[in-house]
Design a protein around this motif. Structure first.
Motif, PDB file in Angstrom:
ATOM      1  N   GLU A   1       0.653  -1.127  -0.096  1.00  0.00           N
ATOM      2  CA  GLU A   1      -0.080   0.039   0.114  1.00  0.00           C
ATOM      3  C   GLU A   1       0.800   1.236   0.048  1.00  0.00           C
ATOM      4  N   ARG A   2       2.151   1.153  -0.753  1.00  0.00           N
ATOM      5  CA  ARG A   2       2.785   2.579  -0.912  1.00  0.00           C
ATOM      6  C   ARG A   2       2.616   3.078  -2.089  1.00  0.00           C
ATOM      7  N   VAL A   3       2.405   4.280  -2.180  1.00  0.00           N
ATOM      8  CA  VAL A   3       2.154   4.825  -3.453  1.00  0.00           C
ATOM      9  C   VAL A   3       3.223   4.929  -4.530  1.00  0.00           C
ATOM     10  N   ILE A   4       2.708   4.408  -5.584  1.00  0.00           N
ATOM     11  CA  ILE A   4       3.730   4.595  -6.735  1.00  0.00           C
ATOM     12  C   ILE A   4       3.310   5.461  -7.793  1.00  0.00           C
ATOM     13  N   HIS A   5       2.395   5.993  -7.808  1.00  0.00           N
ATOM     14  CA  HIS A   5       1.625   7.131  -8.592  1.00  0.00           C
ATOM     15  C   HIS A   5       0.479   7.869  -7.985  1.00  0.00           C
ATOM     16  N   LEU A   6       0.605   9.075  -8.148  1.00  0.00           N
ATOM     17  CA  LEU A   6      -0.831  10.011  -7.769  1.00  0.00           C
ATOM     18  C   LEU A   6      -0.910  10.912  -8.602  1.00  0.00           C
ATOM     19  N   ASN A   7      -2.038  11.018  -9.192  1.00  0.00           N
ATOM     20  CA  ASN A   7      -2.059  12.019 -10.348  1.00  0.00           C
ATOM     21  C   ASN A   7      -2.646  13.534  -9.546  1.00  0.00           C
ATOM     22  N   SER A   8      -2.564  14.497 -10.632  1.00  0.00           N
ATOM     23  CA  SER A   8      -2.640  15.732  -9.991  1.00  0.00           C
ATOM     24  C   SER A   8      -4.047  15.895  -9.579  1.00  0.00           C
ATOM     25  N   ALA A   9      -5.281  15.335  -9.924  1.00  0.00           N
ATOM     26  CA  ALA A   9      -6.458  15.538  -9.355  1.00  0.00           C
ATOM     27  C   ALA A   9      -6.621  14.868  -7.967  1.00  0.00           C
ATOM     28  N   ALA A  10      -5.913  13.693  -7.677  1.00  0.00           N
ATOM     29  CA  ALA A  10      -5.877  12.799  -6.525  1.00  0.00           C
ATOM     30  C   ALA A  10      -5.221  13.923  -5.386  1.00  0.00           C
ATOM     31  N   ALA A  11      -4.166  14.498  -5.745  1.00  0.00           N
ATOM     32  CA  ALA A  11      -3.505  15.433  -5.007  1.00  0.00           C
ATOM     33  C   ALA A  11      -4.421  16.458  -4.427  1.00  0.00           C
ATOM     34  N   ARG A  12      -5.031  17.004  -5.179  1.00  0.00           N
ATOM     35  CA  ARG A  12      -6.126  18.220  -4.923  1.00  0.00           C
ATOM     36  C   ARG A  12      -7.265  17.663  -4.252  1.00  0.00           C
ATOM     37  N   LEU A  13      -7.663  16.467  -4.511  1.00  0.00           N
ATOM     38  CA  LEU A  13      -8.905  15.956  -3.658  1.00  0.00           C
ATOM     39  C   LEU A  13      -8.482  15.693  -2.165  1.00  0.00           C
ATOM     40  N   LEU A  14      -7.297  15.038  -2.201  1.00  0.00           N
ATOM     41  CA  LEU A  14      -6.864  14.504  -0.613  1.00  0.00           C
ATOM     42  C   LEU A  14      -6.019  15.736  -0.024  1.00  0.00           C
ATOM     43  N   GLY A  15      -5.843  16.655  -0.669  1.00  0.00           N
ATOM     44  CA  GLY A  15      -5.081  17.648  -0.179  1.00  0.00           C
ATOM     45  C   GLY A  15      -3.882  17.473   0.258  1.00  0.00           C
ATOM     46  N   VAL A  16      -2.908  16.786  -0.658  1.00  0.00           N
ATOM     47  CA  VAL A  16      -1.443  16.495  -0.259  1.00  0.00           C
ATOM     48  C   VAL A  16      -0.742  17.142  -1.561  1.00  0.00           C
ATOM     49  N   ARG A  17       0.689  17.053  -1.382  1.00  0.00           N
ATOM     50  CA  ARG A  17       1.621  17.316  -2.539  1.00  0.00           C
ATOM     51  C   ARG A  17       2.194  15.948  -3.183  1.00  0.00           C
ATOM     52  N   ARG A  18       1.880  16.020  -4.538  1.00  0.00           N
ATOM     53  CA  ARG A  18       2.520  14.778  -5.065  1.00  0.00           C
ATOM     54  C   ARG A  18       3.804  14.412  -4.982  1.00  0.00           C
ATOM     55  N   ALA A  19       4.749  15.189  -4.805  1.00  0.00           N
ATOM     56  CA  ALA A  19       6.087  14.918  -4.774  1.00  0.00           C
ATOM     57  C   ALA A  19       6.395  14.174  -3.469  1.00  0.00           C
ATOM     58  N   GLU A  20       5.637  14.604  -2.514  1.00  0.00           N
ATOM     59  CA  GLU A  20       6.053  14.210  -1.290  1.00  0.00           C
ATOM     60  C   GLU A  20       5.072  12.846  -0.902  1.00  0.00           C
ATOM     61  N   SER A  21       4.335  12.512  -1.664  1.00  0.00           N
ATOM     62  CA  SER A  21       3.350  11.202  -1.618  1.00  0.00           C
ATOM     63  C   SER A  21       4.004   9.963  -2.125  1.00  0.00           C
ATOM     64  N   LEU A  22       5.164  10.166  -2.896  1.00  0.00           N
ATOM     65  CA  LEU A  22       5.510   8.900  -3.405  1.00  0.00           C
ATOM     66  C   LEU A  22       6.219   8.004  -2.400  1.00  0.00           C
TER      67      LEU A  22
END
Ligand code: ADP
Length: 366
Positions: free
Chosen positions: A42-63
């Motif tokens: 359950e480690r994030v290997i991809h997260l698109n821009s919409a997911a980052a916006r909807l979850l309120g997270v930063r993409r670069a820090e989520s991977l």
């Protein structure tokens, strides 16, 4: 190589490894729905821009982070865990509490297991949709159906009770029977007004409310309503009017505008004592026709002022019913104004009176 915007999304060219990931990334980031891919841990290997916006997270820090670390929305990680454990699709919803003046957000999650070329589950893909508006509309519809049922039930119950009493009492004196029948009649009228108002609202809310707008003089529907209201004037407040000498031409449906004028006038009469005074004004201001109905009646408290345009909202339910109101009049007024590219607002001081102002674009400016 072609500039990025000129490149076609040709499946064959997507086979070339370097391009593929770039193009996939581009496609995923273009989606309005959020997409998150995770591995078996359950480690994030991809997260698109919409997911980052909807979850309120930063993409670069989520991977590389685990889903449970990424967000406190427990439903999100449990949905993915379920999909991985059962090897089947799983879905759920989460409500994000917002400050008091904002609507709570609702997100929907759908997780599916992803298999490698050997058919083994290697992770999961989670899609995230914002369904706040959908849930809100569902609530509005449910409330409306509950309100309509309640409003219809009240006169129907009264009519049933009255008729049953008349039928069961063979000895009932004629005068009493007549009184009962008059009550049945007034409840039947109320039912009929309610259904007419509901049909009017349904027509106004459908997109083609005004099928063929025609230019017309706004003084006409206003005059018609004043004339109709004046027949009752002996028992009600006095109606004065100040309409211009020259036509005020707007485009739309004259019958709907007559409904606006008569609803505003009826209300002014209902909520103003018989000794009161009602002023009707029409004038042009810039590119707008302005129609005002002002009374010196009971007025409306600030907390109720914005809500009175909602369907079935009444400051005093019992009083409105007693006066033959359906709670739909101002909602009809608002919809007609919007359908004509205009608006309605209200100024009011409790105990002093109210001023309803309708603004509609003049025909020459539409
Ligand atoms: P109703 O059929 O109850 O009059 P409306 O939608 O026309 O329904 O109005 C909603 C509510 O707004 C009324 O029940 C009343 O409480 C308030 N209201 C409307 N017009 C006036 C007015 N001129 N003065 C005071 N209150 C008003």
């Amino acid at each position: 190589m072609l500039p990025a915007r000129d490149r076609k999304l040709d499946p064959q060219s997507m086979d070339t490894a370097g391009d593929t990931s770039g193009q996939l990334e581009m496609i995923l980031n273009g989606l309005v729905e959020g997409v998150v891919a995770v591995d078996l841990d359950e480690r994030v290997i991809h997260l698109n821009s919409a997911a980052a916006r909807l979850l309120g997270v930063r993409r670069a820090e989520s991977l590389g982070k685990q889903l449970s670390e990424l967000t406190s929305l427990s439903n999100l990680s449990s949905t993915v865990s379920r999909a991985l454990a059962t090897r089947c699709e799983a879905s759920s919803e989460a409500v994000i509490e917002m400050p008091a003046n904002e609507r709570n957000r609702v997100l929907e999650f759908e997780a599916s297991p992803v298999r490698d070329s050997a058919g083994r589950v290697s992770g999961a893909v989670l899609s995230i949709h914002e369904i706040t508006e959908l849930r809100h509309l569902e609530h509005v519809r449910q409330d409306f159906v509950a309100n309509v049922s309640h409003e219809l039930k009240t006169p129907i119950t009264a009519i049933r009770g009255l008729i049953e009493t008349i039928l069961s009492d063979r000895e009932m004196p004629d005068a009493t029977r007549r009184r009962f029948l008059e009550k049945v009649h007034s409840q039947a009228l109320r039912l009929s007004t309610l259904v007419t108002d509901l049909l009017t609202l349904a027509r106004l809310e459908s997109r083609d409310a005004i099928l063929e707008p025609v230019p017309f003089d706004l003084r006409d529907p206003i005059f018609t309503s004043i004339r109709a209201s004046r027949t009752m004037e002996e028992r009600t407040a006095r109606i004065e009017h100040d309409l211009p000498e020259t036509p005020v031409i707007v485009r739309g449906d004259p019958e709907s505008l007559r409904l606006v004028a008569s609803n505003l006038l009826d209300n002014a009469l209902k909520y103003t004592p018989a000794a009161g005074r009602i002023q009707v004004r029409l004038y042009s201001r810039g590119d707008q026709a302005v129609f005002e109905v002002e009374d010196n009646g009971i007025g409306i408290e600030a907390k109720d002022r914005q809500r009175i345009f909602e369907r079935f909202y009444r400051v005093d339910k019992a009083r409105s019913r007693e006066l033959g109101g359906t709670g739909l009049g101002l909602s009809i007024v608002k919809h007609v104004c919007l359908a004509h590219g205009g608006l309605v607002d209200v100024e009011s001081t409790p105990g002093k009176g109210s001023l309803f102002r309708v603004t509609i674009p003049l025909a020459e400016f539409r």
